[in-house]
Write a protein that holds these residues in place. Structure first.
Motif, short mmCIF file in Angstrom:
data_model
loop_
_atom_site.label_atom_id
_atom_site.label_comp_id
_atom_site.label_asym_id
_atom_site.label_seq_id
_atom_site.Cartn_x
_atom_site.Cartn_y
_atom_site.Cartn_z
N TYR A 176 54.41 32.57 49.85
CA TYR A 176 53.70 31.28 49.82
C TYR A 176 52.20 31.54 49.85
CZ TYR A 176 53.24 32.41 54.72
OH TYR A 176 52.96 33.08 55.89
N SER A 177 51.45 30.53 49.44
CA SER A 177 50.00 30.63 49.51
C SER A 177 49.43 29.75 50.62
CB SER A 177 49.36 30.21 48.18
OG SER A 177 49.52 28.81 47.99
N ASP A 178 50.09 28.61 50.85
CA ASP A 178 49.56 27.61 51.79
C ASP A 178 50.69 27.01 52.61
OD1 ASP A 178 46.57 26.64 50.79
OD2 ASP A 178 47.81 27.34 49.12
N ARG A 181 59.85 46.38 44.54
CA ARG A 181 59.54 47.81 44.65
C ARG A 181 59.44 48.26 46.10
NH1 ARG A 181 54.36 49.08 42.53
NH2 ARG A 181 55.06 51.22 42.25
N ASP A 182 59.87 47.40 47.02
CA ASP A 182 59.59 47.61 48.45
C ASP A 182 60.91 47.80 49.19
OD1 ASP A 182 58.86 47.39 51.10
OD2 ASP A 182 57.45 45.74 50.77
N GLU A 183 61.09 48.96 49.78
CA GLU A 183 62.35 49.24 50.49
C GLU A 183 62.53 48.34 51.72
OE1 GLU A 183 65.19 51.05 49.99
OE2 GLU A 183 64.30 51.04 47.99
N ARG A 184 61.43 47.81 52.23
CA ARG A 184 61.54 46.96 53.43
C ARG A 184 62.24 45.64 53.14
NH1 ARG A 184 55.34 46.45 54.92
NH2 ARG A 184 55.35 46.19 52.64
N THR A 185 62.33 45.29 51.85
CA THR A 185 62.91 43.99 51.52
C THR A 185 64.36 44.09 51.04
OG1 THR A 185 62.12 44.13 49.24
CG2 THR A 185 60.64 43.09 50.85
N ILE A 186 64.94 45.29 51.12
CA ILE A 186 66.31 45.43 50.64
C ILE A 186 67.28 44.75 51.62
CG2 ILE A 186 66.84 47.71 51.67
CD1 ILE A 186 67.59 46.88 48.05
N ILE A 200 61.85 37.32 56.17
CA ILE A 200 60.63 38.05 56.46
C ILE A 200 59.52 37.47 55.59
CG2 ILE A 200 61.69 40.13 57.40
CD1 ILE A 200 61.36 41.49 54.73
N ASP A 201 58.28 37.64 56.05
CA ASP A 201 57.12 36.92 55.53
C ASP A 201 56.36 37.83 54.56
OD1 ASP A 201 54.59 35.80 55.18
OD2 ASP A 201 54.44 35.11 57.26
N ALA A 202 56.34 37.43 53.28
CA ALA A 202 55.68 38.26 52.26
C ALA A 202 54.18 38.42 52.54
CB ALA A 202 55.89 37.64 50.87
N ARG A 203 53.59 37.46 53.20
CA ARG A 203 52.16 37.56 53.51
C ARG A 203 51.90 38.63 54.56
NH1 ARG A 203 49.42 32.96 52.09
NH2 ARG A 203 47.55 34.12 52.57
N GLU A 204 52.88 38.81 55.45
CA GLU A 204 52.76 39.90 56.44
C GLU A 204 53.03 41.25 55.76
OE1 GLU A 204 55.24 39.11 59.85
OE2 GLU A 204 54.25 37.19 60.23
N LEU A 205 53.95 41.26 54.78
CA LEU A 205 54.26 42.51 54.09
C LEU A 205 53.08 42.97 53.23
CD1 LEU A 205 57.89 41.77 52.78
CD2 LEU A 205 57.27 43.28 54.70
N ILE A 235 54.43 33.55 41.69
CA ILE A 235 55.82 33.95 42.01
C ILE A 235 56.08 35.35 41.46
CG2 ILE A 235 58.26 33.43 41.59
CD1 ILE A 235 57.51 30.44 41.70
N GLY A 236 55.72 35.57 40.20
CA GLY A 236 55.96 36.88 39.59
C GLY A 236 55.17 38.00 40.26
N LYS A 237 53.97 37.70 40.69
CA LYS A 237 53.17 38.73 41.38
C LYS A 237 53.83 39.13 42.70
CE LYS A 237 49.01 36.51 39.57
NZ LYS A 237 48.19 37.33 38.66
N PHE A 238 54.33 38.12 43.41
CA PHE A 238 55.07 38.42 44.64
C PHE A 238 56.32 39.24 44.31
CE2 PHE A 238 53.04 34.68 46.92
CZ PHE A 238 52.60 35.38 48.02
N VAL A 239 57.07 38.79 43.29
CA VAL A 239 58.34 39.46 42.95
C VAL A 239 58.08 40.93 42.59
CG1 VAL A 239 60.21 39.56 41.24
CG2 VAL A 239 59.56 37.36 42.27
N ALA A 240 57.02 41.19 41.84
CA ALA A 240 56.72 42.57 41.42
C ALA A 240 56.51 43.48 42.63
CB ALA A 240 55.48 42.59 40.53
N ARG A 241 55.91 42.93 43.68
CA ARG A 241 55.76 43.75 44.89
C ARG A 241 57.07 43.87 45.65
NH1 ARG A 241 50.20 43.79 47.73
NH2 ARG A 241 48.74 43.54 46.03
N ILE A 242 57.76 42.75 45.78
CA ILE A 242 58.96 42.72 46.63
C ILE A 242 60.06 43.64 46.09
CG2 ILE A 242 60.88 41.20 47.36
CD1 ILE A 242 58.68 38.92 47.51
#
Lengths: 324, 324
Positions: B209-211, B197-202, B290-295, B188-195
């Motif tokens: 998710y993993s599975d 910092r990402d202007e696409r998610t504002i 929006i799908d974090a796996r696609e991002l 969760i934290g690894k995803f959050v750290a990316r999200i």
């Protein structure tokens, strides 16, 4: 190609009437009007029959199973139910979900851009309907349109606008510079006809509008076109909030008094539009709306300026004719 | 480049702890932990201090003005407040809105995908917080993560999983084939750290998710990896709904009984996940996520299969250690 089957609720109202004309003009739709049993003998419904439109009777207050049989088989269902009856859409949503034959449900949005959560009672009722749609995983499109030109013009001293006037808009809130999304009522149906045939708008919120104008812009356009000086009254933001709060208290004290209902609507709209700055393109995008003007760059909506010209020529139509 | 300043609420909890580790590992953040006055002397907070983390004390139940002074100046504010205290975020949202210094507020979502409107009480509380955010026009990102691996594995007869088990998941609902979004808590934290910092998610909802696995998939993976036969109990959809309804009635009768609160949570989750099919990728997209796996196609989350391998090797960690 077979025409897209549409069931339209509210065709005798102002918004629904615009939608009916827009769908007819577009020509791609096989239209049926959904009418409540209590309305079936009204002259406005008879007028629809006289135009050769198909009518089905469905009771939003009856059994959901019976309503499901009425709405079954329509590809697109559009609700433009009148403002006081928003919650009756819950039964309609449940009925549509039972059929699984509808590929798009358009609930009664058709209002200004405003977030849910205590800003406008009307908006919060709509949100309950949207949540019901999401709960059923029902394909939908929410279409908001800003405020109508037909409600947005001030009185001018000569009285030349009075014939078309319902609510004079001579109060200027704050500095008068807050931008607001606006649409001509007649364009709503033209936008809807495009939006409900467009796969890009499925499960989306769409904002349609012709202009983004402040109250000062509106006054400037009217003064320029009419050659008259608009007499405005200034209302501070605090006064607008106080009026709204007073209207809420009055309605709570006397909920059956329709004047109190109208006063709450009007004052909640004013705070949302002019104090909170909710009805802007920026806020629409923030709230996740897609922009109908970007989707349909070729579409030329009726600008407020054009509407004012019609007003001056005596060609505008008074809304809710015969009711006020 | 200056590090992005982050204020994190809930760093001593399971989700907040994952977020803290994810932000630290990423290295791009200047992290401060927001702690309630009542928690400031807890050993878990002292442990944060001992790691050299900055702590500020802010009272979510005190004055909003005072809280605004505490939260002022942080670029990003992340709330991972514990489930029973969701509504305390209202004051936090109001305080953040007063400052105008925050470019992204991340409210406490971090749950399964589920629509608001009577499906899950917890989800509806979160919606009230989201509406408060929208009411302030505050920049935000909502991050949901599906159900944790750490809560999703069944008991196996040898008892080899028992050391890490909180809630055995040996009930199979309906035919067991409903797909569900799942994440490893540590991701969760690894995803959050990316999200964050990402202007696409504002101003967006993001699903991480993993599975995507059904209960039958989960059982098959566990049986294959362990070589044991999982003993399952079948629960029909109607039974799941009845259990939920019973839990709701019990809580209404005895609202202060925490067991009733837990029972409602669990049973509402079960109906949402396994009967209503809310926690699917399809439904997430329908609801506008929006799908974090696609991002982040390069990010390799911990798969459920890997987690089961760790479980078998005795390397999994029991959640809420010391509390149950």
């Amino acid at each position: 190609m077979a025409k897209q089957s549409v069931l339209l609720l509210g065709a005798t109202g102002e918004t629904g009437g615009s939608i009916l004309e827009g769908l007819l003009e577009n020509g791609s739709f096989d239209i049926t009007c959904l009418v409540q049993p209590s309305s079936s003998t009204k002259s406005s419904v008879q007028a629809l029959r006289n135009r050769g439109l198909k009518i089905v009777i469905g009771d939003l207050n009856g059994s959901v199973e019976a309503l499901a049989e009425v709405v079954r088989g329509f590809n697109t269902i559009i609700s433009a139910i009148s403002p006081p009856y928003q919650m009756a859409q819950i039964a309609l949503v449940d009925a549509v979900a039972m059929t699984t034959t509808t590929s798009r449900f358009v609930p009664c949005a058709f209002t200004t851009v405003c977030p849910p959560g205590g800003v406008m009672h009307q908006r919060d009722e709509k949100e309950i309907v949207y949540q019901r749609i999401w709960g059923h995983h029902l394909p939908y499109t929410i279409i908001d349109v800003g405020y109508w030109h037909q409600f947005s013009f001030p009185r001018i001293p000569s009285g030349r606008f009075d014939y078309a006037m319902l609510l004079p808009r001579n109060d200027i809130y704050g500095d008068g510079n807050v931008p607001n999304l606006m649409s001509d009522l007649r364009d709503i149906g033209k936008f809807v006809a495009r939006i409900v045939r467009d796969e890009r708008t499925i499960n989306k919120k769409v904002v349609a509008y012709s202009d983004v104008l402040s109250q000062n812009d509106v006054v400037a356009i009217v003064e320029e076109k009419s050659g008259e000086k608009v007499e405005v009254t200034h209302v501070t933001e605090d006064e607008a909030i106080q009026r709204r709060d007073k209207a809420r208290v009055a309605l709570e004290a006397y909920p059956s008094d329709n004047m109190n209902t109208m006063a709450r609507w009007t004052n909640e709209y004013n705070v949302s539009k002019y104090v909170r700055k909710d009805n802007t393109l920026e806020n629409a995008k923030y709230l996740g709306y897609i922009d109908a003007r970007e989707l349909y760059p070729d579409f030329q909506p009726i600008r407020f300026e054009t509407f004012v010209q019609e007003l001056l020529q005596g060609e505008a139509k008074k809304l809710y004719a015969g009711k006020f």
